[in-house]
Scaffold this motif. Structure first.
Motif, short mmCIF file in Angstrom:
data_model
loop_
_atom_site.label_atom_id
_atom_site.label_comp_id
_atom_site.label_asym_id
_atom_site.label_seq_id
_atom_site.Cartn_x
_atom_site.Cartn_y
_atom_site.Cartn_z
N GLU A 82 -8.72 5.19 18.41
CA GLU A 82 -9.06 6.51 17.87
C GLU A 82 -8.48 7.58 18.77
OE1 GLU A 82 -10.55 7.44 15.06
OE2 GLU A 82 -11.12 5.42 14.40
N SER A 83 -7.89 8.60 18.16
CA SER A 83 -7.34 9.70 18.98
C SER A 83 -8.32 10.83 19.04
CB SER A 83 -6.01 10.16 18.42
OG SER A 83 -6.10 10.48 17.07
N ARG A 137 -1.24 10.92 11.76
CA ARG A 137 -1.78 11.07 10.40
C ARG A 137 -0.75 11.39 9.33
NH1 ARG A 137 -6.35 15.40 8.57
NH2 ARG A 137 -6.41 14.79 6.38
N TYR A 138 0.14 12.31 9.54
CA TYR A 138 1.07 12.73 8.49
C TYR A 138 2.39 11.97 8.49
CZ TYR A 138 -2.38 16.36 8.04
OH TYR A 138 -3.57 17.02 7.86
N ASN A 174 -5.09 3.69 6.96
CA ASN A 174 -6.40 3.04 6.85
C ASN A 174 -6.30 1.55 7.14
OD1 ASN A 174 -7.70 5.44 6.25
ND2 ASN A 174 -7.51 5.16 4.04
N TYR A 175 -5.24 0.91 6.67
CA TYR A 175 -5.04 -0.52 6.92
C TYR A 175 -4.88 -0.79 8.42
CZ TYR A 175 -3.22 -5.26 6.47
OH TYR A 175 -3.04 -6.62 6.59
N ILE A 176 -4.10 0.06 9.08
CA ILE A 176 -3.89 -0.08 10.53
C ILE A 176 -5.22 0.07 11.27
CG2 ILE A 176 -2.83 1.03 12.55
CD1 ILE A 176 -0.38 1.60 10.70
N LYS A 177 -6.00 1.07 10.88
CA LYS A 177 -7.32 1.28 11.50
C LYS A 177 -8.23 0.07 11.30
CE LYS A 177 -7.82 6.28 10.98
NZ LYS A 177 -8.60 7.33 10.28
N GLU A 178 -8.33 -0.37 10.04
CA GLU A 178 -9.24 -1.47 9.70
C GLU A 178 -8.87 -2.77 10.40
OE1 GLU A 178 -9.13 -1.74 5.43
OE2 GLU A 178 -9.99 0.27 5.20
N ASN A 179 -7.58 -2.99 10.59
CA ASN A 179 -7.11 -4.25 11.19
C ASN A 179 -6.78 -4.12 12.67
OD1 ASN A 179 -6.79 -6.35 8.86
ND2 ASN A 179 -6.15 -4.36 8.03
N ARG A 180 -6.93 -2.91 13.22
CA ARG A 180 -6.70 -2.68 14.64
C ARG A 180 -5.35 -3.24 15.11
NH1 ARG A 180 -9.96 1.23 16.13
NH2 ARG A 180 -12.15 0.82 15.83
N LEU A 198 0.82 -1.21 0.00
CA LEU A 198 0.00 0.00 0.00
C LEU A 198 0.86 1.26 0.00
CD1 LEU A 198 -2.69 -1.17 2.58
CD2 LEU A 198 -3.07 -0.75 0.13
N ALA A 199 1.95 1.24 0.75
CA ALA A 199 2.82 2.41 0.87
C ALA A 199 3.48 2.78 -0.46
CB ALA A 199 3.88 2.17 1.94
N ILE A 200 3.87 1.79 -1.25
CA ILE A 200 4.62 2.09 -2.48
C ILE A 200 3.75 2.18 -3.72
CG2 ILE A 200 6.70 1.04 -1.49
CD1 ILE A 200 6.29 -1.26 -3.57
N GLN A 201 2.46 1.88 -3.59
CA GLN A 201 1.60 1.90 -4.77
C GLN A 201 1.64 3.29 -5.41
OE1 GLN A 201 -2.37 0.83 -3.54
NE2 GLN A 201 -2.68 2.69 -2.37
#
Length: 191
Positions: free
Chosen positions: A190-191, A169-170, A178-184, A61-64
């Protein structure tokens, strides 16, 4: 013949600092591609790393979107500790027409004397040493030094902030966040 830079690491998680270094080295050293090589078990780290499937997907995802960035998962496919010597030996045998450079931070340059079979390794691959905060590029080994404006970000810093529910976020590509959020993962809250 392609000129390929190898950037190894746990990528736990991959962040903008990894991408920044990869692109700076690619452009300034006129490399054709950067291959991200995630490790299974790095010899210098005793702490556990996140499951390889998660790290591989986050790296993808990072390099796409960057046609010069690729992933080579050979270390994830190999059992046991990941030694740079074994990786470079395998890559240079398989892609013998290409020229490889191994990208390391100045913090790792200091440890080169302790690397597994380092005297043979420096004959097989060109090392590109990138400046990082708090360390200098000083060694007796042949290192092609590159000073770049560093981003003082680490995966450990990001994991700690995620676990504490703090803002990151940045520091990460949005697809990785988003991947980290979705997979917890990383104790994300949540901050």
């Amino acid at each position: 013949m392609k000129k390929i830079g190898i950037l190894g690491g746990t990528f736990n998680p991959p962040h903008i600092g990894h991408l920044w270094i990869a692109e700076e080295v690619r452009i300034r050293k006129q490399l054709d591609e950067i291959w991200f090589v995630p490790t299974r078990t790095p010899p210098h780290k005793e702490t556990a790393v996140l499951d390889a499937a998660h790290r591989l997907e986050m790296l993808r995802l990072a390099i796409q979107g960057n046609p010069h960035f690729h992933i080579n998962a050979l270390e994830l496919e190999r059992e046991g500790k990941s030694y740079t010597y074994d990786t470079v030996k395998e890559l240079t045998a398989k892609y013998h027409e290409d020229a490889f450079s191994f990208i390391i931070g100045s913090d790792m340059v200091e440890y080169l004397p302790k690397w597994y079979r380092v005297d043979e390794l420096v004959k097989m691959v060109r090392f590109i040493g990138v400046s990082r905060p708090g360390s200098e590029l000083q060694t007796t080994y042949p290192i092609d030094c590159l000073e770049i404006h560093p981003l003082d970000i680490s995966s450990t810093f990001i994991r700690n902030r995620l676990g504490d529910g703090e803002f990151v976020r940045y520091l990460l590509p949005s697809a990785v966040m988003n991947y980290i959020k979705e997979n917890r993962i990383y104790g994300y809250r949540e901050s």
